[in-house]
Design a protein around this motif. Structure first.
Motif, PDB file in Angstrom:
ATOM      1  N   SER A 203     -81.569 137.677 -12.260  1.00  0.00           N
ATOM      2  CA  SER A 203     -81.823 138.454 -13.472  1.00  0.00           C
ATOM      3  C   SER A 203     -80.735 139.516 -13.654  1.00  0.00           C
ATOM      4  O   SER A 203     -80.376 140.225 -12.713  1.00  0.00           O
ATOM      5  N   ARG A 204     -80.214 139.589 -14.870  1.00  0.00           N
ATOM      6  CA  ARG A 204     -79.161 140.555 -15.186  1.00  0.00           C
ATOM      7  C   ARG A 204     -79.771 141.939 -15.388  1.00  0.00           C
ATOM      8  O   ARG A 204     -80.769 142.087 -16.093  1.00  0.00           O
TER       9      ARG A 204
ATOM     10  N   VAL B 161     -79.426 140.211  -8.208  1.00  0.00           N
ATOM     11  CA  VAL B 161     -77.990 139.918  -8.124  1.00  0.00           C
ATOM     12  C   VAL B 161     -77.497 140.123  -6.695  1.00  0.00           C
ATOM     13  O   VAL B 161     -76.813 139.259  -6.128  1.00  0.00           O
TER      14      VAL B 161
ATOM     15  N   GLN C 246     -76.007 135.149 -14.631  1.00  0.00           N
ATOM     16  CA  GLN C 246     -76.805 136.317 -15.002  1.00  0.00           C
ATOM     17  C   GLN C 246     -77.017 136.348 -16.509  1.00  0.00           C
ATOM     18  O   GLN C 246     -77.056 137.406 -17.112  1.00  0.00           O
TER      19      GLN C 246
ATOM     20  N   THR D 265     -82.360 137.971 -18.590  1.00  0.00           N
ATOM     21  CA  THR D 265     -82.909 139.229 -18.103  1.00  0.00           C
ATOM     22  C   THR D 265     -84.410 139.088 -17.898  1.00  0.00           C
ATOM     23  O   THR D 265     -85.024 138.118 -18.364  1.00  0.00           O
TER      24      THR D 265
END
Length: 171
Positions: A65-66, A77, A93, A96
């Motif tokens: 997930s960004r 990350v 990424q 979200t």
């Protein structure tokens, strides 16, 4: 076609009571990142999923997930960065927290084994998109040492929860 999707929660985070802090990859304090134990898990996961490390297969696609202003956590990350470097793969990424339906659609287009690190609340939404009502309705808040394997067969996806058993004290 994706043959296996492995979902795992990001590695350990700072404690709610402040007794365990987070640090970035350089060791600087950052509570949006992993704890020291979380970095240990990230390294252990890199070895586990690297060629010759485990029996699940080497991932051909990695998703995390960004971070955003609304969800600034870098934990997903950071959990997969060591493995991405080891394998020479990009860490996707593109999604979200809150974009789990779109992520699930993208996962089905990957080839081979796909590994996803995510926030524990979103993992259930991904699982539900894959297997519907057979998916667990929650991921325990303090659990960092499990993963869910989704294998595709002629009838769709099958879920098999597994313990990681990578660090001392794991289930």
């Amino acid at each position: 076609m994706t043959t296996k999707i492995i979902l795992l929660r990001h590695a350990e985070k700072p404690s709610a009571d402040g007794t365990v802090g987070g640090v970035d990859a350089s060791g600087r304090p950052n509570d949006d990142d992993l704890s020291v134990r979380g970095w240990q898990r990230a390294g252990a996961l890199a070895r586990f999923f690297a060629p010759g490390g485990g029996s699940l297969g080497v991932p051909r696609a990695l998703y995390a997930s960004r971070p955003t202003a609304e969800h600034p956590s870098r934990r997903a990350v950071s959990t997969l960065q060591p493995l991405a470097r080891w394998l020479g793969l990009p860490l996707n990424q593109s999604f979200t927290c809150g974009q789990e339906p779109a992520l699930t659609q993208a996962l089905a287009t990957d080839e081979g084994v796909t590994l996803v690190a995510w926030d524990h609340r979103g993992l259930c939404r991904i699982a539900q998109a894959l297997v519907g009502a057979a998916a667990p309705d929650h991921w325990p808040a303090g659990c960092f040492d499990r993963y869910w394997i989704f294998s595709r067969d002629a009838d769709g996806w099958r879920l098999a929860p597994q313990p990681q058993q990578l660090l001392d004290g794991d289930d």
